[in-house]
Design a protein around this motif. Structure first.
Motif, PDB file in Angstrom:
ATOM      1  N   THR A 120       0.718  -1.126  -0.100  1.00 40.32           N
ATOM      2  CA  THR A 120       0.258  -0.235   0.139  1.00 40.32           C
ATOM      3  C   THR A 120       1.003   1.491   0.221  1.00 40.32           C
ATOM      4  OG1 THR A 120       0.377  -0.066   2.797  1.00 40.32           O
ATOM      5  CG2 THR A 120      -2.343  -1.070   1.515  1.00 40.32           C
ATOM      6  N   SER A 121       2.027   0.728   0.229  1.00 39.22           N
ATOM      7  CA  SER A 121       2.763   2.087   0.352  1.00 39.22           C
ATOM      8  C   SER A 121       4.251   1.859  -0.299  1.00 39.22           C
ATOM      9  CB  SER A 121       3.805   2.691   1.508  1.00 39.22           C
ATOM     10  OG  SER A 121       4.682   4.006   1.492  1.00 39.22           O
ATOM     11  N   PRO A 122       4.140   1.602  -1.603  1.00 35.52           N
ATOM     12  CA  PRO A 122       5.450   0.862  -2.561  1.00 35.52           C
ATOM     13  C   PRO A 122       6.665   1.602  -2.484  1.00 35.52           C
ATOM     14  CG  PRO A 122       4.079   2.821  -4.138  1.00 35.52           C
ATOM     15  CD  PRO A 122       3.127   2.780  -2.675  1.00 35.52           C
ATOM     16  N   GLY A 123       7.687   0.877  -1.948  1.00 30.97           N
ATOM     17  CA  GLY A 123       8.820   0.811  -2.204  1.00 30.97           C
ATOM     18  C   GLY A 123       9.482   1.113  -3.223  1.00 30.97           C
ATOM     19  N   ASN A 124      11.028   1.653  -3.200  1.00 29.01           N
ATOM     20  CA  ASN A 124      11.680   2.393  -4.661  1.00 29.01           C
ATOM     21  C   ASN A 124      12.695   2.158  -4.211  1.00 29.01           C
ATOM     22  OD1 ASN A 124      11.365   4.662  -2.799  1.00 29.01           O
ATOM     23  ND2 ASN A 124      12.151   5.667  -4.066  1.00 29.01           N
ATOM     24  N   ALA A 125      13.264   2.604  -4.906  1.00 27.57           N
ATOM     25  CA  ALA A 125      15.196   2.314  -5.029  1.00 27.57           C
ATOM     26  C   ALA A 125      15.578   4.470  -4.913  1.00 27.57           C
ATOM     27  CB  ALA A 125      15.942   2.426  -6.779  1.00 27.57           C
ATOM     28  N   TYR A 126      16.321   4.674  -4.193  1.00 31.39           N
ATOM     29  CA  TYR A 126      16.851   6.356  -3.817  1.00 31.39           C
ATOM     30  C   TYR A 126      18.174   5.494  -3.277  1.00 31.39           C
ATOM     31  CZ  TYR A 126      15.696   3.578   1.079  1.00 31.39           C
ATOM     32  OH  TYR A 126      15.847   2.899   1.935  1.00 31.39           O
ATOM     33  N   LEU A 127      18.659   6.927  -3.379  1.00 32.72           N
ATOM     34  CA  LEU A 127      19.800   7.475  -2.887  1.00 32.72           C
ATOM     35  C   LEU A 127      19.982   8.307  -1.918  1.00 32.72           C
ATOM     36  CD1 LEU A 127      21.237   9.262  -6.415  1.00 32.72           C
ATOM     37  CD2 LEU A 127      20.908   6.178  -5.809  1.00 32.72           C
ATOM     38  N   MET A 128      21.303   7.227  -0.962  1.00 35.28           N
ATOM     39  CA  MET A 128      21.737   7.789   0.052  1.00 35.28           C
ATOM     40  C   MET A 128      23.299   8.744  -0.097  1.00 35.28           C
ATOM     41  SD  MET A 128      20.052   5.680   2.902  1.00 35.28           S
ATOM     42  CE  MET A 128      20.652   3.997   2.668  1.00 35.28           C
ATOM     43  N   GLN A 129      24.092   9.766   0.599  1.00 33.96           N
ATOM     44  CA  GLN A 129      25.383   9.805   1.168  1.00 33.96           C
ATOM     45  C   GLN A 129      25.500  10.051   2.458  1.00 33.96           C
ATOM     46  OE1 GLN A 129      22.886  12.686  -1.129  1.00 33.96           O
ATOM     47  NE2 GLN A 129      22.789  10.849  -2.396  1.00 33.96           N
ATOM     48  N   ARG A 130      26.719  10.107   3.335  1.00 31.13           N
ATOM     49  CA  ARG A 130      26.939   9.753   4.592  1.00 31.13           C
ATOM     50  C   ARG A 130      28.292  10.871   3.984  1.00 31.13           C
ATOM     51  NH1 ARG A 130      26.950   4.653   8.316  1.00 31.13           N
ATOM     52  NH2 ARG A 130      29.197   4.727   7.549  1.00 31.13           N
TER      53      ARG A 130
END
Length: 487
Positions: free
Chosen positions: A110-120
C-alpha cells in the motif's frame, strides 16, 4: 543589514554531489599509487582493514615519507614538534555513496517501495599534544534523495551536524598501563555490539554525549561510561542531547585461559528512558538494568562468540524480567580453494508472555547493532528466536562472498515485532502463529585498497505464518550497495 539567504536543500545536495565526484577521482588516483607502495617495509598498510572508529586509526607511520602515496597522506600526519612525535595534527574524511531498494516496506504494497540514494560525509580533525591531551572533532552530513515517504526520522537524513567532539585526558600512564578520561560527543561500541553499537548500517551513525573512563592494567581493560544519545534532527546543527534518555555502564575484558585463546567480557548497563512503548502495555518510563557475560576467542580454525544477558528493573508499574542468549561459531579451512568459513549463529531474546500480567518480559537490545542479520533491518532483536547459517568464500585476496540465509520465530506469541527504534510494527495479539519469516541473502565485499571499498547485499524475505496473518504478508526484495572512500 543584508542577510545571505539560507542555502536550499537542493543546492546543498548538488554541492555534495560535486564534492563526492571530486573525492572519488582523487581517491582513485591515490589508490593506483598506493597499490605499488603499500607493502613497503616500515609502513603500516600491511592491514587492509581500517578500524570501525575513525578515532582509533594510527596515522603516525605517515611521518615516514616513504609511506606517503599522495598529498592526502601528508595531511593525515602534520608534525607539530621535531623532538616529540606524539605532538601532531591529523585531518581526514570518510565518504559513503549508497543506493538502496525495498520492494514492499513493512510487508505491504500500500506504500510502495522504490530505489533511492543516500550520501554520508565525515570530515575530522585530530590534535595530539603528547600522551596527556587529545582533541578529536568530526563534522558530518547525511542526505537521502528519492525515497518514497521521505527520510525516516533519526536514521536517514541530517543536513549538517557535529558528529563527534571530545577531549582525551591522560590521567595516568605507566608502561602499558593507563587511565584515560574521554569527555564530549563520541561514538561507542562495546563487545560484539549486541547492546552498544555505532549503527553503521544506517545513514546516520550514532553519537552519544557524556564521559568515558578507560583503565588498562595488565590483562584487564575496564570502561566506565555515562552517556546520553543525541537527537538526530534533520536540519543544520540541530542535534542536542536527548534529555529524556540516560545510559551508564561498566564493561570489563580479560583473557579467559580455560578456553582456547579465550576472552571473557563482564558487564553491567543501566538505561533510563522516559518515553518508550511496549506491545500491550502502552507507553511509559523504562528504568532497566542489564548484567551479562560474553565468552569469545579465535583459534587456528575455530572462532566462537557466546553471550548471555539478564535484565531487571521497572516499566511504569510493571517489573522487568527479561533475558537474551546468543551464540556464533565458525570454522575456517585455509588449505582449500576459496578458504571458506562456515558459521552458525543462533539466538533467543525473550518476549512478554502476557500483556495483562504485572511483569514485562520483552528484552531491550538498547543501542543495538542494526544489521545483525542483514542490512535490511526489518525488525529489532526483541521477542525473537533466530537461526542463521553462513558460508564465507574468499574469491580473491580482496573480494569475499557471503551467503547468510536466516530463519526467524517469535519467542512469545503474546508479544509483537519491533523496529530498531523500539516502536511496535506488528502487534502480537493479531495472530497465534510463531514463525515470522525466511531470509535468503548474499553479500559481496571488495576491498580495492586500504582506503577504497565496495559492498553490496541482496536479500529476499518470505513471510511466515505470523506476518501473513497479522500483516499484509507481502514478500520483500531488498538490495543495497555502497562505495566507501576513507582517508
Amino acid at each position: 543589514m543584508y542577510r545571505a539567504p539560507k542555502p536550499s536543500t537542493a543546492a546543498f545536495v548538488r554541492a555534495h554531489r560535486v564534492v563526492g565526484v571530486f573525492v572519488l577521482l582523487l581517491a582513485s588516483a591515490a589508490a593506483r599509487v598506493q597499490s605499488v607502495k603499500e607493502t613497503d617495509a616500515g609502513c603500516s598498510s600491511t592491514s587492509m582493514k581500517l578500524p570501525q572508529m575513525t578515532y582509533d586509526e594510527d596515522v603516525q607511520y605517515f611521518g615516514n615519507a616513504e609511506c606517503r602515496t599522495s598529498f592526502l597522506d601528508s595531511i593525515q600526519f602534520i608534525p607539530l614538534s621535531a623532538e616529540d612525535e606524539d605532538r601532531y595534527l591529523s585531518f581526514g574524511f570518510w565518504v559513503r555513496e549508497r543506493g538502496e531498494y525495498v520492494s514492499n516496506p513493512n510487508w505491504s504494497d500500500t506504500s510502495p517501495g522504490n530505489a533511492y540514494l543516500m550520501q554520508r560525509y565525515f570530515l575530522h580533525a585530530d590534535l595530539h599534544l603528547d600522551e596527556r591531551f587529545r582533541f578529536f572533532g568530526e563534522l558530518a552530513s547525511s542526505l537521502v534523495n528519492g525515497r518514497n515517504g521521505g527520510p525516516r526520522p533519526g536514521v536517514d537524513e541530517e543536513t549538517m551536524y557535529v558528529h563527534q567532539a571530545f577531549v582525551d585526558l591522560g590521567l595516568w600512564n605507566s608502561g602499558h598501563d593507563s587511565l584515560t578520561l574521554r569527555a564530549g560527543r563520541q561514538e561507542a561500541a562495546l563487545g560484539s555490539e549486541n547492546l552498544v553499537s555505532t549503527r553503521d548500517g544506517r545513514n546516520i551513525r550514532r553519537s552519544l554525549d557524556g564521559a568515558r573512563l578507560s583503565w588498562v592494567h595488565g590483562d584487564w581493560t575496564v570502561d566506565l561510561l555515562a552517556l546520553r544519545p543525541v537527537l538526530d534532527n534533520m536540519g543544520y546543527f540541530d542535534d542536542p542531547p536527548n534529555h529524556a534518555e540516560s545510559f551508564w555502564a561498566a564493561y570489563a575484558v580479560h583473557p579467559f585461559r580455560f578456553l582456547p585463546r579465550g576472552n571473557i567480557d563482564l558487564y553491567y548497563m543501566g538505561l533510563d528512558n522516559k518515553n518508550v512503548p511496549f506491545d500491550g502495555k502502552r507507553t511509559g518510563r523504562e528504568q532497566r538494568e542489564t548484567i551479562g557475560t560474553r565468552l569469545w576467542g579465535n583459534t587456528e580454525h575455530w572462532d566462537y562468540n557466546d553471550e548471555f544477558s539478564f535484565q531487571f528493573g521497572s516499566f511504569r508499574s510493571y517489573a522487568i524480567r527479561a533475558w537474551a542468549l546468543s551464540t556464533e561459531h565458525g570454522y575456517r579451512i585455509d588449505s582449500v580453494p576459496l578458504k571458506p568459513r562456515f558459521g552458525l549463529r543462533a539466538l533467543a531474546l525473550s518476549g512478554d508472555q502476557n500483556p495483562s500480567r504485572r511483569t514485562l518480559g520483552t528484552f531491550n537490545s538498547i543501542y543495538e547493532k542494526g544489521p545483525y542479520f542483514t542490512y535490511a533491518e526489518l525488525f529489532a532483536r526483541r521477542n525473537l528466536v533466530a537461526l542463521q547459517p553462513s558460508a564465507d568464500l574468499n574469491l580473491s585476496k580482496s573480494v569475499s562472498l557471503l551467503f547468510n540465509p536466516a530463519f526467524y520465530w517469535r519467542e512469545s506469541t503474546r508479544d509483537g515485532l519491533y523496529n530498531i527504534a523500539g516502536d511496535v510494527i506488528v502487534p502480537g495479539l493479531r495472530s497465534n502463529a510463531r514463525y515470522i519469516a525466511t531470509q535468503g541473502s548474499a553479500q559481496v565485499h571488495w576491498q580495492m585498497t586500504r582506503n577504497l571499498g565496495w559492498f553490496t547485499e541482496f536479500g529476499h524475505f518470505f513471510p511466515g505464518g505470523f506476518i501473513k496473518q497479522a500483516a499484509p504478508g507481502k514478500n520483500i526484495n531488498y538490495w543495497t550497495s555502497w562505495l566507501d572512500v576513507r582517508f
